[in-house]
Structures are given as structure tokens and as C-alpha cells.
Design a protein around this motif. Structure first.
Motif, mmCIF file in Angstrom:
data_model
loop_
_atom_site.group_PDB
_atom_site.id
_atom_site.type_symbol
_atom_site.label_atom_id
_atom_site.label_comp_id
_atom_site.label_asym_id
_atom_site.label_seq_id
_atom_site.Cartn_x
_atom_site.Cartn_y
_atom_site.Cartn_z
ATOM 1 N N GLN A 145 0.823 -1.208 0.000
ATOM 2 C CA GLN A 145 0.000 0.000 0.000
ATOM 3 C C GLN A 145 0.852 1.251 0.000
ATOM 4 O O GLN A 145 0.405 2.318 -0.409
ATOM 5 C CB GLN A 145 -0.920 0.006 1.230
ATOM 6 N N LEU A 146 2.081 1.129 0.509
ATOM 7 C CA LEU A 146 2.904 2.323 0.696
ATOM 8 C C LEU A 146 3.934 2.515 -0.414
ATOM 9 O O LEU A 146 4.071 3.605 -0.954
ATOM 10 C CB LEU A 146 3.618 2.258 2.051
ATOM 11 N N PHE A 147 4.651 1.456 -0.748
ATOM 12 C CA PHE A 147 5.795 1.628 -1.638
ATOM 13 C C PHE A 147 5.436 2.056 -3.064
ATOM 14 O O PHE A 147 6.146 2.894 -3.637
ATOM 15 C CB PHE A 147 6.676 0.389 -1.630
ATOM 16 N N PRO A 148 4.366 1.504 -3.618
ATOM 17 C CA PRO A 148 4.041 1.976 -4.971
ATOM 18 C C PRO A 148 3.845 3.480 -5.031
ATOM 19 O O PRO A 148 4.192 4.121 -6.023
ATOM 20 C CB PRO A 148 2.738 1.242 -5.276
ATOM 21 N N ARG A 149 3.314 4.052 -3.934
ATOM 22 C CA ARG A 149 3.122 5.508 -3.927
ATOM 23 C C ARG A 149 4.446 6.241 -3.916
ATOM 24 O O ARG A 149 4.558 7.356 -4.426
ATOM 25 C CB ARG A 149 2.300 5.919 -2.704
ATOM 26 N N ILE A 150 5.428 5.645 -3.285
ATOM 27 C CA ILE A 150 6.756 6.265 -3.311
ATOM 28 C C ILE A 150 7.381 6.071 -4.689
ATOM 29 O O ILE A 150 7.958 6.990 -5.264
ATOM 30 C CB ILE A 150 7.654 5.645 -2.212
ATOM 31 N N ASN A 151 7.212 4.881 -5.177
ATOM 32 C CA ASN A 151 7.765 4.550 -6.486
ATOM 33 C C ASN A 151 7.246 5.494 -7.569
ATOM 34 O O ASN A 151 7.945 5.806 -8.530
ATOM 35 C CB ASN A 151 7.409 3.108 -6.837
#
Lengths: 209, 209
Positions: free
Chosen positions: A71-77
Motif C-alpha cells: 500500500q505504501l511503496f508503490p506511492r513512493i515509487n
DNA sequence: CAAAAAATTAACCATTTGGTTAAAACAAAG
DNA sequence: CTTTGTTTTAACCAAATGGTTAATTTTTTG
């Protein structure tokens, strides 16, 4: 005798119940603090049934952790891969990330925590599922803007750290901030809502020349 | 028969050994993950002796937690109480805080973690020892500078959040940053060293009009 | 509807864990 | 050098915890 309460449920509910319960318990108490019994109770089932669906604690935990991270990393990516301008990236990242975390305020602390517990293991696990984010493009983009003279000289690495820090940290330090400044739940929520605009404005001001 | 290894030690060493061992284990694994046996082993003593010095796990943990918090909060409080100018405060806070945490990189995550576990309890415990920090003066100082026209309009609360976030967060997210950008221990350490100047410069740029 | 398969449970089990007890080793005092 | 108080230990203990087993209930299917 028919159990009317259960009769309302359909087939594959149990697994979903378990995952929801596990998420709640793991995120609240971490891998060490979570108790299989608590998860079973929370899911309204027997402990044996829990092990019937998930072989052991670690396997269940890993699933929860990966879901949370997903849930978190794709948004950073997103910052790294998208083709938008630097300013647009910063704006949309703050907007999206804060929106997600407002609904799951404990995710960041949970994920960071477990990543610190065993960095190599979790990073390997993470990177093998969702291909590892590559910030090079983003860092180069910043340097390019500096060279073009559009923004003040600023270290790409530190800018990245600043952006992530300002966006993520307040959720992890909520009890501290609430106590320091005397905010209730609603006021804190509103402050985070403001930060969607406040952070980009702050960063852009810092970069403007 | 005399034990020469132990004979070199003087009287009150054992308690100090225990505290050092407990600090190490608690900070590495948290209240739930820490094992009394591990602490005893780390201190090179018997588990019974551990309980001879500290009645139970909670009491020992509390001492470690309070010690850890006592290393961090006074530095934050410094911003609130000192009489320096706004810029000076920001500069000296970054300098001092990062210096302390470079030597104890796991303190922030540890403290924040345990604060999240039971906010009311720990905040009560904390505030009753070191009188609770009061950020009003600092927040008013920011507003005053804005009114005087020395700095751009900026929300005091968000500025405080930004400052603390940028200073503290990178230590908690170290595995993430190291992996993202591919930094080794030394490079990370150097980056944190740079941030002592980078953060104040960034903030001051954002506030300049 | 009967047989096979899947879901669920109660009762256990082995290990771990925080904590205790009673005795031994050591140090200090008279 | 004995007595007295302190420090340290080995051996236990009860509760908690992750996990298993074997039987029971429910669902699917031929």
C-alpha cells in the motif's frame, strides 16, 4: 440447527476475516507482540482453524507485512517512475500518500519497524515481488532542474529525504505531536489534510531562486 | 579460588552491566521482543540475579525507556525554551540532535514505538519526570517573525513538524533510504552529517521572503 | 441421500518465558 | 576465624504461547 448469524456469510469469508483480524493485531502490536490467540479471537474463530488457513505465525505475518508495504511503496515509487514535472510529482505524492495513510495511520510505523528488525530479509522479500524502486531518474531530474537554473542548488538526496520525512513522519510521531501541541484526533486529522498543500508549498519555496 | 576475570571489576559494576545489556536488548527488539534471558546473557549473569537487581521486566524496561527519552526530549525542549533567534534555534537543534542520534541511531524508533504502544501511560510518566515541553513560546516566536515581516507567512505548527520530521525521520527509515539510494553505513553517516547544515539551510530558504 | 471432501472444534502438547526459592559463594565486621 | 549481611547461582515453577491431533460438523458431489 442452523446458525443464522453465520448463514448470512458466504463461502470464502473466513480467510478474509482472518486477514483482517491479523492486520489489526499485527499492526497494533508488531510481530513479537501479536498473539495467535488474539488474532483468532478477533476473527471469531478457533486457534486451530487459524493454523488450518495459515501454517504458522511467520507466514501469516509475512502476508500482512507485504500487503501493508504494497500500500505504501508503490506511492513512493510513483515519484521515481512518472514523467511529470518535478513540482507536479511532489504535489501528487503528498496528496496521494497522505490520503492513503489517513485511512491507515499505523502502516508507516509498522512497516518501518519490521524493516528495521531484519532489513536484508524484508528488502529481499519486497524487491522480489514489486521490482525495487529506482530513484535515479528522480535524482537526475532534480540535478537537471538545477543545471537549467530553474531551481536553487539543492542536493537531490536531501531533497528526497526531506520530502519523505515531512510526509511520513508526523503519522509515526502522532502521540508526540498531539501531546506537544495539544491536538485532539480531529485537529490532528485536519492538520494532516493541510499538509497535502503545505509540504509542496514549503519545498517549492525552499527550491525557488 | 579467586576469579581473576571478575576480580578486576569493582563493587557496583553489575547494575551498570545490566542496564547496558538491557538498553541494548530492549532497543534492538522492543518491550515485547526482548527476553529477560537475553538481557542476562548479554550482561554475563544469571537470570535470577537480574531479578535480584530489578523486580520485573516492566520496571527494568521503564528505566531504559525513560533514560532513552531523557536523551532525546531535552534536545527538543531546547527549541522551546531557549532565548535565541528563530534561525539560531533551528541551527543548533539540528546540530545537537543529529550529533546525539548518530551515536544512538535506534533511539528515535524505539521511543516513538513505545509511545505509540501506550501513549497515555508513557506521556504521563514522561511529563511527571521532566516537566512537559511547552512549544507555545516557539510557535509564538514564529508568528511574531511573520508579523514583523522578517519571514514569509508560514504555519508555526507545520514548521515545527517539518523541522522535527526532517531531523528525526531519516534515522528511523535508514534501511529504506540505504536500499533506495544504495548507501553503505559510512555514506549514510556522512549524509546525516551533512544534514546538520542542509536542513537549516532548506528551512531558512523556505521561510525567506 | 450417501459418500467424499472441506471446514471447524475441543483437547492436548512441547517449548518458551517471566519469575521464585533455597542454598552456596563471597565480602565485611567484630 | 566466626558471624552477619550481601551477591550469585542452580534448580524449579506456573502461566503463556505456537502449534498439533483426532474427532465432529458442514458442504459438496456423484
Amino acid at each position: 440447527m442452523v446458525n443464522f448469524l453465520k448463514a448470512t456469510k458466504i463461502d470464502k469469508t473466513t480467510e478474509a476475516d482472518i486477514l483482517a483480524a491479523a492486520k489489526k493485531v499485527f499492526i497494533a502490536r508488531g510481530m513479537y507482540g501479536a498473539r495467535m490467540q488474539d488474532i483468532a479471537d478477533e476473527a471469531g474463530i478457533n486457534k486451530a482453524l487459524l493454523h488450518y488457513y495459515f501454517k504458522n505465525k511467520e507466514q501469516l505475518f509475512e502476508q500482512i507485512f507485504m500487503d501493508a508495504a504494497a500500500q505504501l511503496f508503490p506511492r513512493i515509487n510513483m515519484i521515481f517512475t512518472s514523467d511529470n514535472s518535478l513540482f507536479e510529482k511532489i504535489e501528487s505524492f503528498c496528496e496521494e500518500y497522505i490520503t492513503v495513510v489517513q485511512e491507515n495511520p499505523y502502516l508507516p510505523l509498522f512497516v518501518l519497524n519490521e524493516m528495521n528488525r531484519d532489513p536484508v530479509y524484508f528488502i529481499k522479500k519486497l524487491w522480489q515481488k514489486h521490482s525495487g524502486p529506482d530513484p535515479r531518474k528522480f535524482l537526475e531530474q532534480i540535478e537537471a532542474e538545477v543545471k537549467k537554473g530553474n531551481i536553487r542548488h539543492v542536493s537531490p538526496l536531501h531533497l528526497l529525504m526531506n520530502l519523505l520525512s515531512m510526509t511520513i513522519f508526523p503519522f509515526m510521531a502522532r502521540p508526540m505531536f498531539q501531546q506537544f501541541v495539544g491536538l485532539d484526533e480531529m485537529q490532528f486529522r485536519m492538520a494532516m489534510e493541510q499538509r497535502k498543500k503545505e509540504i509542496p508549498a514549503f519545498i517549492i519555496n525552499a527550491m525557488k531562486r
